[in-house]
Design a protein around this motif. Structure first.
Motif, PDB file in Angstrom:
ATOM      1  N   ARG A   4      -4.154  -7.205   4.110  1.00 30.21           N
ATOM      2  CA  ARG A   4      -4.054  -5.990   3.298  1.00 30.21           C
ATOM      3  C   ARG A   4      -4.265  -6.267   1.817  1.00 30.21           C
ATOM      4  N   GLU A   5      -3.621  -7.319   1.301  1.00 30.51           N
ATOM      5  CA  GLU A   5      -3.725  -7.620  -0.119  1.00 30.51           C
ATOM      6  C   GLU A   5      -5.168  -7.935  -0.527  1.00 30.51           C
ATOM      7  N   GLU A   6      -5.871  -8.699   0.310  1.00 29.89           N
ATOM      8  CA  GLU A   6      -7.258  -9.056   0.005  1.00 29.89           C
ATOM      9  C   GLU A   6      -8.158  -7.823   0.020  1.00 29.89           C
ATOM     10  N   LEU A   7      -7.918  -6.924   0.997  1.00 33.42           N
ATOM     11  CA  LEU A   7      -8.710  -5.698   1.069  1.00 33.42           C
ATOM     12  C   LEU A   7      -8.512  -4.842  -0.182  1.00 33.42           C
ATOM     13  N   ILE A   8      -7.242  -4.693  -0.622  1.00 26.10           N
ATOM     14  CA  ILE A   8      -6.953  -3.874  -1.799  1.00 26.10           C
ATOM     15  C   ILE A   8      -7.585  -4.483  -3.039  1.00 26.10           C
ATOM     16  N   LYS A   9      -7.518  -5.817  -3.155  1.00 28.47           N
ATOM     17  CA  LYS A   9      -8.113  -6.485  -4.320  1.00 28.47           C
ATOM     18  C   LYS A   9      -9.632  -6.255  -4.369  1.00 28.47           C
ATOM     19  N   LYS A  10     -10.304  -6.402  -3.216  1.00 27.64           N
ATOM     20  CA  LYS A  10     -11.748  -6.183  -3.179  1.00 27.64           C
ATOM     21  C   LYS A  10     -12.075  -4.709  -3.430  1.00 27.64           C
ATOM     22  N   LEU A  12     -10.330  -2.682  -5.418  1.00 28.90           N
ATOM     23  CA  LEU A  12     -10.202  -2.511  -6.862  1.00 28.90           C
ATOM     24  C   LEU A  12     -11.402  -3.080  -7.596  1.00 28.90           C
ATOM     25  N   ASP A  13     -12.026  -4.122  -7.024  1.00 31.78           N
ATOM     26  CA  ASP A  13     -13.202  -4.745  -7.639  1.00 31.78           C
ATOM     27  C   ASP A  13     -14.499  -4.040  -7.254  1.00 31.78           C
ATOM     28  N   ASN A  14     -14.391  -2.936  -6.464  1.00 31.79           N
ATOM     29  CA  ASN A  14     -15.592  -2.234  -5.961  1.00 31.79           C
ATOM     30  C   ASN A  14     -16.521  -3.186  -5.225  1.00 31.79           C
ATOM     31  N   ASN A  15     -15.931  -4.039  -4.369  1.00 29.42           N
ATOM     32  CA  ASN A  15     -16.717  -5.116  -3.761  1.00 29.42           C
ATOM     33  C   ASN A  15     -16.541  -5.182  -2.249  1.00 29.42           C
ATOM     34  N   LEU A  16     -16.212  -4.045  -1.606  1.00 29.26           N
ATOM     35  CA  LEU A  16     -16.049  -4.026  -0.155  1.00 29.26           C
ATOM     36  C   LEU A  16     -17.409  -3.876   0.521  1.00 29.26           C
ATOM     37  N   ASN A  17     -17.661  -4.695   1.571  1.00 25.63           N
ATOM     38  CA  ASN A  17     -18.866  -4.467   2.358  1.00 25.63           C
ATOM     39  C   ASN A  17     -18.577  -3.391   3.407  1.00 25.63           C
ATOM     40  N   THR A  18     -19.534  -3.089   4.251  1.00 31.11           N
ATOM     41  CA  THR A  18     -19.389  -1.975   5.206  1.00 31.11           C
ATOM     42  C   THR A  18     -18.212  -2.179   6.147  1.00 31.11           C
ATOM     43  N   GLU A  19     -18.080  -3.382   6.725  1.00 32.71           N
ATOM     44  CA  GLU A  19     -16.986  -3.652   7.669  1.00 32.71           C
ATOM     45  C   GLU A  19     -15.638  -3.624   6.965  1.00 32.71           C
ATOM     46  N   GLN A  21     -14.917  -1.917   4.281  1.00 32.75           N
ATOM     47  CA  GLN A  21     -14.619  -0.531   3.927  1.00 32.75           C
ATOM     48  C   GLN A  21     -13.960   0.187   5.100  1.00 32.75           C
ATOM     49  N   LYS A  22     -14.450  -0.079   6.325  1.00 35.62           N
ATOM     50  CA  LYS A  22     -13.849   0.540   7.507  1.00 35.62           C
ATOM     51  C   LYS A  22     -12.409   0.063   7.694  1.00 35.62           C
ATOM     52  N   ALA A  23     -12.173  -1.241   7.491  1.00 29.54           N
ATOM     53  CA  ALA A  23     -10.832  -1.796   7.638  1.00 29.54           C
ATOM     54  C   ALA A  23      -9.895  -1.231   6.582  1.00 29.54           C
ATOM     55  N   PHE A  24     -10.408  -1.043   5.360  1.00 31.21           N
ATOM     56  CA  PHE A  24      -9.584  -0.509   4.280  1.00 31.21           C
ATOM     57  C   PHE A  24      -9.123   0.918   4.595  1.00 31.21           C
ATOM     58  N   LYS A  25     -10.027   1.724   5.181  1.00 32.57           N
ATOM     59  CA  LYS A  25      -9.684   3.106   5.499  1.00 32.57           C
ATOM     60  C   LYS A  25      -8.625   3.209   6.591  1.00 32.57           C
ATOM     61  N   LEU A  26      -8.428   2.112   7.359  1.00 33.32           N
ATOM     62  CA  LEU A  26      -7.429   2.117   8.422  1.00 33.32           C
ATOM     63  C   LEU A  26      -6.045   1.719   7.933  1.00 33.32           C
ATOM     64  N   LEU A  27      -5.916   1.315   6.671  1.00 30.28           N
ATOM     65  CA  LEU A  27      -4.609   0.946   6.132  1.00 30.28           C
ATOM     66  C   LEU A  27      -3.677   2.160   6.140  1.00 30.28           C
ATOM     67  N   GLU A  28      -2.378   1.899   6.376  1.00 30.22           N
ATOM     68  CA  GLU A  28      -1.412   2.997   6.453  1.00 30.22           C
ATOM     69  C   GLU A  28      -1.350   3.788   5.147  1.00 30.22           C
ATOM     70  N   ASP A  29      -1.454   3.080   4.007  1.00 29.54           N
ATOM     71  CA  ASP A  29      -1.316   3.750   2.721  1.00 29.54           C
ATOM     72  C   ASP A  29      -2.665   4.032   2.072  1.00 29.54           C
ATOM     73  N   TYR A  30      -3.720   4.136   2.892  1.00 34.14           N
ATOM     74  CA  TYR A  30      -5.060   4.404   2.348  1.00 34.14           C
ATOM     75  C   TYR A  30      -5.090   5.681   1.507  1.00 34.14           C
ATOM     76  N   ASN A  31      -4.510   6.775   2.032  1.00 37.92           N
ATOM     77  CA  ASN A  31      -4.525   8.038   1.298  1.00 37.92           C
ATOM     78  C   ASN A  31      -3.787   7.925  -0.025  1.00 37.92           C
ATOM     79  N   ASN A  32      -2.628   7.235  -0.002  1.00 37.48           N
ATOM     80  CA  ASN A  32      -1.854   7.079  -1.232  1.00 37.48           C
ATOM     81  C   ASN A  32      -2.616   6.259  -2.263  1.00 37.48           C
ATOM     82  N   LEU A  33      -3.276   5.208  -1.808  1.00 39.08           N
ATOM     83  CA  LEU A  33      -4.028   4.348  -2.732  1.00 39.08           C
ATOM     84  C   LEU A  33      -5.186   5.100  -3.379  1.00 39.08           C
TER      85      LEU A  33
END
Length: 299
Positions: A4-10, A12-19, A21-33
């Motif tokens: 989770r921490e690595e996904l959030i850091k990437k 914030l850096d606008n550096n998520l690849n396609t896969e 990005q999908k994992a990030f959207k599945l985080l429990e606090d995605y909407n809050n973030l």
């Protein structure tokens, strides 16, 4: 799987690849973030000091009353949250936007002033949107074609040199031991090794393998790679091989071949066998394939 921490850091850096990005959207606090991020983009808070605010409130606090203890901790928690939110806002507002392309991928990028960039395969472009009004500057690693809206100075910064324009169309290619700038419209200034030259439409600056190449007239109105074809004029075979690997998901090995031999010609981006034949036949070479691995050899 990235935590989770690595996904959030990437993120914030606008550096998520396609896969990712999908994992990030599945985080429990995605909407809050994402809500917090949207709020912070428009948030400008005055300077806030938890310690200073506490000193101001301290004379009004009555330790002997248990009720004061009940609201003191929540107050400090709120102050801490505001301080953290302000820090996140300052951090995110100073981040560069970075766009990356993978092998065999191209991307069209709209800059804040309506300039456009066509980013070639296996390349990256970064810029700061918040400072763009005062500083039109991008950093490039790879190859890109620019259509720059008229305005103040526009700089393309690479590890090999800086390209400076006001409003024009040009192509920049900066890969290992390969730096090439071609002007298609307007005037382009190229600074390399502390020297600056000006290119007119049709002129090219090329510094390849430590050598400054002759400036040949370019008659095309756009680079050929925009139309699915890579072209070369007296370029070492090793750079042609690199570009094939950028356009196709393959590894290429050579067997007793002089890769400094010069190649003039082109290859297509949509047919691997045709591309390999276009390069090997003029040089009297042959190739064999095994899965995603290719071996180049003498005839």
């Amino acid at each position: 799987m990235m935590n989770r921490e690595e996904l959030i850091k990437k993120w914030l850096d606008n550096n998520l690849n396609t896969e990712e990005q999908k994992a990030f959207k599945l985080l429990e606090d995605y909407n809050n973030l994402t809500k917090m991020d949207a709020s912070l983009k428009g948030f400008k808070a005055p300077k806030f000091s938890v310690e200073k605010s506490y000193r101001t409130l301290k004379p009004q606090l009555k330790p002997e009353q248990s009720s004061s203890k009940k609201w003191l901790k929540p107050l400090l928690r709120i102050a801490a949250v505001v301080a953290i939110a302000l820090s996140v806002y300052i951090y995110t507002s100073n981040l560069d936007t970075e766009i990356n392309t993978f092998v065999a991928e191209q991307n069209t990028i709209a800059l804040p002033d309506n300039s456009t960039v066509e980013l070639n395969a296996n390349s990256s472009l970064s810029f700061n949107e918040n400072s763009w009004a005062d500083n039109r500057e991008v950093k490039l690693n790879g190859e890109a074609f620019f259509k720059v809206a008229k305005g103040q100075q526009f700089d393309v910064i690479t590890s090999s040199g800086t390209v400076t324009v006001l409003g024009t169309q040009f192509n920049v290619k900066e890969r290992e031991s390969y730096f090439e700038v071609t002007c298609y419209e307007g005037l382009v200034g190229v600074t390399h090794n502390n020297k600056t030259i000006t290119l007119k439409p049709g002129q090219t600056f090329a510094f390849i393998d430590g050598k400054l190449l002759a400036n040949e007239k370019e008659n095309a109105v756009q680079p050929n790679w925009l139309h699915g074809e890579s072209s070369f004029k007296s370029v070492a075979l090793k750079h042609v091989i690199t570009e094939i690997k950028n356009q196709y998901n393959v590894s290429i090995n050579v067997e007793d071949i002089d890769t400094s031999r010069l190649f003039t010609g082109s290859f297509t981006h949509n047919n691997l066998d045709l591309a390999l034949k276009s390069v090997t036949i003029p040089l009297n070479l042959s190739y064999s394939k095994s899965g995603q691995s290719i071996l180049l050899k003498r005839e």
